[in-house]
Design a protein around this motif. Structure first.
Motif, PDB file in Angstrom:
ATOM      1  N   LYS A   1      10.459  -1.499   5.191  1.00 49.12           N
ATOM      2  CA  LYS A   1      11.180  -1.083   3.986  1.00 49.12           C
ATOM      3  C   LYS A   1      10.238  -0.239   3.127  1.00 49.12           C
ATOM      4  O   LYS A   1       9.133  -0.673   2.811  1.00 49.12           O
ATOM      5  N   ILE A   2      10.688   0.957   2.784  1.00 44.13           N
ATOM      6  CA  ILE A   2       9.877   1.849   1.945  1.00 44.13           C
ATOM      7  C   ILE A   2      10.425   1.832   0.520  1.00 44.13           C
ATOM      8  O   ILE A   2      11.627   1.866   0.301  1.00 44.13           O
ATOM      9  N   GLY A   3       9.510   1.701  -0.430  1.00 43.83           N
ATOM     10  CA  GLY A   3       9.846   1.896  -1.826  1.00 43.83           C
ATOM     11  C   GLY A   3       9.387   3.294  -2.197  1.00 43.83           C
ATOM     12  O   GLY A   3       8.363   3.766  -1.692  1.00 43.83           O
ATOM     13  N   TYR A   4      10.135   3.970  -3.051  1.00 46.73           N
ATOM     14  CA  TYR A   4       9.740   5.314  -3.456  1.00 46.73           C
ATOM     15  C   TYR A   4      10.264   5.614  -4.849  1.00 46.73           C
ATOM     16  O   TYR A   4      11.205   4.972  -5.323  1.00 46.73           O
ATOM     17  N   GLN A   5       9.598   6.566  -5.477  1.00 41.95           N
ATOM     18  CA  GLN A   5       9.975   6.932  -6.837  1.00 41.95           C
ATOM     19  C   GLN A   5       9.662   8.398  -7.072  1.00 41.95           C
ATOM     20  O   GLN A   5       8.581   8.868  -6.715  1.00 41.95           O
TER      21      GLN A   5
ATOM     22  N   SER B   1       0.832  -1.216   0.000  1.00 41.32           N
ATOM     23  CA  SER B   1       0.000   0.000   0.000  1.00 41.32           C
ATOM     24  C   SER B   1       0.861   1.258   0.000  1.00 41.32           C
ATOM     25  O   SER B   1       2.031   1.227   0.352  1.00 41.32           O
ATOM     26  N   GLY B   2       0.225   2.366  -0.370  1.00 41.82           N
ATOM     27  CA  GLY B   2       0.861   3.674  -0.385  1.00 41.82           C
ATOM     28  C   GLY B   2       0.162   4.564  -1.396  1.00 41.82           C
ATOM     29  O   GLY B   2      -0.602   4.077  -2.235  1.00 41.82           O
TER      30      GLY B   2
ATOM     31  N   LYS C   1      14.094   5.968 -11.542  1.00 39.34           N
ATOM     32  CA  LYS C   1      13.867   4.563 -11.199  1.00 39.34           C
ATOM     33  C   LYS C   1      13.397   4.432  -9.754  1.00 39.34           C
ATOM     34  O   LYS C   1      13.596   5.332  -8.938  1.00 39.34           O
ATOM     35  N   GLU C   2      12.759   3.321  -9.463  1.00 39.48           N
ATOM     36  CA  GLU C   2      12.317   3.029  -8.102  1.00 39.48           C
ATOM     37  C   GLU C   2      13.535   2.873  -7.202  1.00 39.48           C
ATOM     38  O   GLU C   2      14.568   2.349  -7.628  1.00 39.48           O
TER      39      GLU C   2
ATOM     40  N   ARG D   1       5.931   9.166  -5.348  1.00 42.91           N
ATOM     41  CA  ARG D   1       5.042   8.191  -4.742  1.00 42.91           C
ATOM     42  C   ARG D   1       5.895   7.345  -3.803  1.00 42.91           C
ATOM     43  O   ARG D   1       7.126   7.330  -3.906  1.00 42.91           O
ATOM     44  N   PHE D   2       5.231   6.661  -2.884  1.00 46.28           N
ATOM     45  CA  PHE D   2       5.932   5.721  -2.013  1.00 46.28           C
ATOM     46  C   PHE D   2       4.983   4.595  -1.651  1.00 46.28           C
ATOM     47  O   PHE D   2       3.773   4.717  -1.783  1.00 46.28           O
TER      48      PHE D   2
END
Length: 185
Positions: free
Chosen positions: A61-65, A41-42, A70-71, A89-90
């Motif tokens: 762990k956060i993913g972000y772009q 989610s995010g 790139k991610e 976004r994250f």
């Protein structure tokens, strides 16, 4: 709008924010708090035109772009900052609840805006907020925020039509105390 801190909001789709307070700083106010995000989610790609936003991962762990890049990923103890006007976004890129300390500066209308967006998502029961509320919020606060994953036709044609229809149908009475949008200087 009078908000008592801590102020907790949930969208029913895996995101919970706890606004802990607003700190007055020499160069403006900063709202700070925590966010909790379920795996996967995010928020979608969005932009804060007038605010910087930062996160420090407490757990997970956060993913972000950043749009056009790139991610990337950050883990516990790492921080990320999105500058004003930088589409981003994250999401929770891990398998447990993502917990971050977060801040936005200047605070402007962010607590009201996110509270209203989360309430509209909860009302619809989907990631997409209830249509009339979304049209109102994205129209009134267009100088502050934008949701870039909404197709251009929807943003330029459907949202203005929905907003106008909502005014005619008195769909916005629950926004009578909504703060004025902040205009760029």
């Amino acid at each position: 709008m009078n908000i008592t801190y801590p102020h907790t909001i949930e969208n029913g789709n895996g995101e919970k924010l706890v606004f802990l307070g607003v700190a007055q700083e020499p160069d403006g106010d900063r709202v700070f708090g925590e966010n909790f995000v379920t795996p996967g989610s995010g928020p979608p790609m969005h932009v804060h035109w007038l605010q910087d936003e930062g996160f420090t991962v407490v757990k997970g762990k956060i993913g972000y772009q950043i749009q056009g890049q790139k991610e990337q990923y950050a883990g516990e103890g790492e921080s990320i900052v999105f500058k004003r006007g930088e589409p981003h976004r994250f999401w929770n890129a891990g398998t447990e609840i993502l917990q971050c300390q977060a801040w936005i500066k200047p605070a402007n209308t962010i607590v009201f805006f996110l509270s209203a967006i989360f309430a509209a998502q909860a009302k619809s029961g989907k990631n997409q907020p209830e249509a009339f509320d979304a049209a109102y919020l994205l129209t009134r606060y267009a100088s502050e925020y934008d949701m870039l994953e909404i197709p251009v036709f929807v943003r330029k044609v459907m949202i203005p039509i929905t907003y106008a229809l909502g005014k005619l149908l008195n769909k916005y009475e629950h926004f009578n105390d909504a703060p004025e949008a902040v205009k760029p200087r």
